[in-house]
Motif scaffolding. Structure first.
Motif, PDB file in Angstrom:
ATOM      1  N   LEU A  32      -0.443  -2.052  -7.736  1.00  9.13           N
ATOM      2  CA  LEU A  32       0.717  -1.218  -7.425  1.00  9.13           C
ATOM      3  C   LEU A  32       0.581   0.151  -8.091  1.00  9.13           C
ATOM      4  CD1 LEU A  32       3.589  -0.835  -6.306  1.00  9.13           C
ATOM      5  CD2 LEU A  32       4.445  -1.896  -8.405  1.00  9.13           C
ATOM      6  N   ILE A  33       0.204   0.153  -9.365  1.00  7.41           N
ATOM      7  CA  ILE A  33       0.013   1.415 -10.081  1.00  7.41           C
ATOM      8  C   ILE A  33      -1.132   2.206  -9.467  1.00  7.41           C
ATOM      9  CG2 ILE A  33      -0.584   2.423 -12.317  1.00  7.41           C
ATOM     10  CD1 ILE A  33       0.754  -0.026 -13.613  1.00  7.41           C
ATOM     11  N   SER A  34      -2.196   1.507  -9.099  1.00 10.16           N
ATOM     12  CA  SER A  34      -3.341   2.168  -8.474  1.00 10.16           C
ATOM     13  C   SER A  34      -2.950   2.812  -7.149  1.00 10.16           C
ATOM     14  CB  SER A  34      -4.464   1.150  -8.270  1.00 10.16           C
ATOM     15  OG  SER A  34      -5.566   1.737  -7.632  1.00 10.16           O
ATOM     16  N   ALA A  35      -2.143   2.115  -6.344  1.00  4.57           N
ATOM     17  CA  ALA A  35      -1.716   2.659  -5.051  1.00  4.57           C
ATOM     18  C   ALA A  35      -0.823   3.881  -5.226  1.00  4.57           C
ATOM     19  CB  ALA A  35      -0.983   1.584  -4.254  1.00  4.57           C
ATOM     20  N   ILE A  36       0.080   3.835  -6.203  1.00  4.04           N
ATOM     21  CA  ILE A  36       0.930   5.001  -6.470  1.00  4.04           C
ATOM     22  C   ILE A  36       0.081   6.181  -6.916  1.00  4.04           C
ATOM     23  CG2 ILE A  36       2.759   5.898  -7.956  1.00  4.04           C
ATOM     24  CD1 ILE A  36       3.977   3.098  -7.964  1.00  4.04           C
ATOM     25  N   VAL A  48     -11.505   1.586  -3.139  1.00  6.72           N
ATOM     26  CA  VAL A  48     -11.338   2.230  -4.439  1.00  6.72           C
ATOM     27  C   VAL A  48     -10.127   1.703  -5.191  1.00  6.72           C
ATOM     28  CG1 VAL A  48     -10.888   4.449  -5.596  1.00  6.72           C
ATOM     29  CG2 VAL A  48     -12.519   4.331  -3.695  1.00  6.72           C
ATOM     30  N   ALA A  49      -8.985   1.575  -4.507  1.00  8.50           N
ATOM     31  CA  ALA A  49      -7.731   1.285  -5.190  1.00  8.50           C
ATOM     32  C   ALA A  49      -7.343  -0.186  -5.193  1.00  8.50           C
ATOM     33  CB  ALA A  49      -6.597   2.111  -4.557  1.00  8.50           C
ATOM     34  N   TYR A  50      -7.896  -0.995  -4.283  1.00  8.07           N
ATOM     35  CA  TYR A  50      -7.441  -2.375  -4.159  1.00  8.07           C
ATOM     36  C   TYR A  50      -8.510  -3.413  -4.471  1.00  8.07           C
ATOM     37  CZ  TYR A  50      -2.877  -1.187  -2.342  1.00  8.07           C
ATOM     38  OH  TYR A  50      -1.605  -0.728  -2.232  1.00  8.07           O
ATOM     39  N   ARG A  51      -9.699  -3.276  -3.881  1.00  8.26           N
ATOM     40  CA  ARG A  51     -10.702  -4.332  -4.046  1.00  8.26           C
ATOM     41  C   ARG A  51     -11.069  -4.587  -5.505  1.00  8.26           C
ATOM     42  NH1 ARG A  51     -15.890  -4.749  -0.175  1.00  8.26           N
ATOM     43  NH2 ARG A  51     -14.136  -4.669   1.312  1.00  8.26           N
ATOM     44  N   PRO A  52     -11.268  -3.541  -6.348  1.00 12.09           N
ATOM     45  CA  PRO A  52     -11.612  -3.832  -7.745  1.00 12.09           C
ATOM     46  C   PRO A  52     -10.493  -4.523  -8.524  1.00 12.09           C
ATOM     47  CG  PRO A  52     -12.195  -1.571  -7.166  1.00 12.09           C
ATOM     48  CD  PRO A  52     -11.332  -2.104  -6.065  1.00 12.09           C
ATOM     49  N   LEU A  53      -9.254  -4.418  -8.035  1.00  9.06           N
ATOM     50  CA  LEU A  53      -8.110  -4.956  -8.775  1.00  9.06           C
ATOM     51  C   LEU A  53      -7.497  -6.175  -8.092  1.00  9.06           C
ATOM     52  CD1 LEU A  53      -6.373  -1.542  -9.546  1.00  9.06           C
ATOM     53  CD2 LEU A  53      -7.823  -2.877 -11.071  1.00  9.06           C
ATOM     54  N   ARG A  54      -8.194  -6.704  -7.087  1.00 12.90           N
ATOM     55  CA  ARG A  54      -7.602  -7.781  -6.306  1.00 12.90           C
ATOM     56  C   ARG A  54      -7.333  -9.032  -7.131  1.00 12.90           C
ATOM     57  NH1 ARG A  54     -11.030  -8.951  -1.267  1.00 12.90           N
ATOM     58  NH2 ARG A  54     -10.758  -6.712  -0.956  1.00 12.90           N
ATOM     59  N   ASN A  92       0.848  -1.195   0.000  1.00 10.71           N
ATOM     60  CA  ASN A  92       0.000   0.000   0.000  1.00 10.71           C
ATOM     61  C   ASN A  92       0.884   1.245   0.000  1.00 10.71           C
ATOM     62  OD1 ASN A  92      -1.946   1.933   0.300  1.00 10.71           O
ATOM     63  ND2 ASN A  92      -2.407   1.457   2.425  1.00 10.71           N
ATOM     64  N   PHE A  93       1.248   1.719  -1.195  1.00 14.79           N
ATOM     65  CA  PHE A  93       2.143   2.863  -1.283  1.00 14.79           C
ATOM     66  C   PHE A  93       1.451   4.177  -0.935  1.00 14.79           C
ATOM     67  CE2 PHE A  93       4.944   0.062  -3.815  1.00 14.79           C
ATOM     68  CZ  PHE A  93       6.128   0.318  -3.149  1.00 14.79           C
TER      69      PHE A  93
END
Length: 302
Positions: free
Chosen positions: A102-106, A88-94, A36-37
């Motif tokens: 990683l890109i979403s977290a950045i 928003v950033a993790y669950r849809p891309l799990r 989680n960046f």
């Protein structure tokens, strides 16, 4: 001797703060195997919420009440941010390829950083020392070794938080669910564990700890800006890797080591190269211990 003792106290205090932030990194990695960046920026938001609350309440209430309000409100707001980041950033891309989260977290990190820059300004924000004075431990000539009240408060608060968090992970149903999801998320779901809820609460708890660390960072240094999340986040991530990513005791140990390295390097060498010293020691440790000091070797399931 006296100077080394003072640097030891300074390093332990800073290491406690890094350790609290590092727990958030290692919790998320242990549960879903992702970094989680945006966690460092949650820490930064916690510091800004703290300075807003302290500024607003310092003239209308007592200092203990203002400090308690700063910690509680900051933890609540950062917990909401942590929950939102997961949704928003993790669950849809799990279930996607590993580079996407990683890109979403950045991207989320950049959004939060610029959001604070726009809303709070790019200039530094400062508060006075709220707990002046301390305990004189040693005098050697004109040099005085002192444990300040602020350092003592940071150490006590951090130890209490670590004890409460350890109890949560080892003795509560939520802790058992977290450990089950960490070992095998699919099997945990088959056995009735609500994996989505467990992962969300992991982000919430990690973000709340980062908020406490942000307020303590503010109180310790007295000066913050919108960029502290990047610097402290990278250091805390380094601490998590050094201690063994995925290991909670390793995150705390790594944070303490990073704090001590910074303090002693700044005291006995050049301050400008303290970051280079931290990352150099990380590289040397990983050359001989690729899993970190307390990390476990991953077993690939086939």
């Amino acid at each position: 001797m006296a100077y080394a003792l003072q640097q030891l106290i300074n390093g332990l205090t800073l290491g406690m703060i890094y350790g609290l932030i590092a727990i958030g990194y290692t919790m998320v990695y242990g549960i879903i195997g992702m970094i989680n960046f945006a966690h460092g920026d949650v820490f930064m938001i916690g510091a800004f919420v703290g300075i807003i609350i302290l500024t607003a309440l310092s003239t209308v209430t007592s200092l203990p009440v203002a400090l308690a309000a700063a910690f509680v409100i900051s933890a609540f707001i950062c917990a909401v941010y942590g929950f939102s980041i997961e949704r928003v950033a993790y669950r849809p891309l799990r279930g996607s390829f590993r580079l996407a989260p990683l890109i979403s977290a950045i991207g989320m990190s950049i959004v939060l950083e610029n959001y604070v820059q726009v809303s709070q300004g790019a200039l530094e924000r400062a508060i006075p020392n709220l707990l002046p004075g301390g305990i004189v431990l040693l005098k050697q000539g004109d040099f005085v070794v002192q444990l300040t009240w602020m350092q003592l408060a940071i150490i006590i608060v951090t130890l209490v938080l670590l004890a409460a968090f350890t109890y949560l992970v080892t003795k509560t149903p939520l802790g058992r669910a977290m450990r089950a999801v960490e070992q095998d998320a699919k099997m945990a779901a088959l056995l009735g564990v609500n994996t989505n809820r467990t992962i969300s609460l992991t982000f919430v708890i990690g973000s709340a700890l980062a908020a406490f660390a942000g307020v303590m960072f503010l109180l310790y240094y007295g000066v913050i800006d919108f960029y502290i999340g990047f610097n402290a986040g990278i250091k805390a991530f380094t601490a998590a890797v050094l201690g063994g990513i995925g290991s909670l005791p390793g995150a705390v140990l790594g944070g303490l080591l990073i704090g001590l390295i910074e303090a002693f390097w700044s005291g006995y060498a050049t301050v400008a190269y303290k970051d280079a010293a931290v990352y150099s020691i990380l590289a040397i440790v990983l050359m001989f211990m690729p899993s970190g000091l307390l990390g476990r070797h991953e077993i690939e399931k086939v």
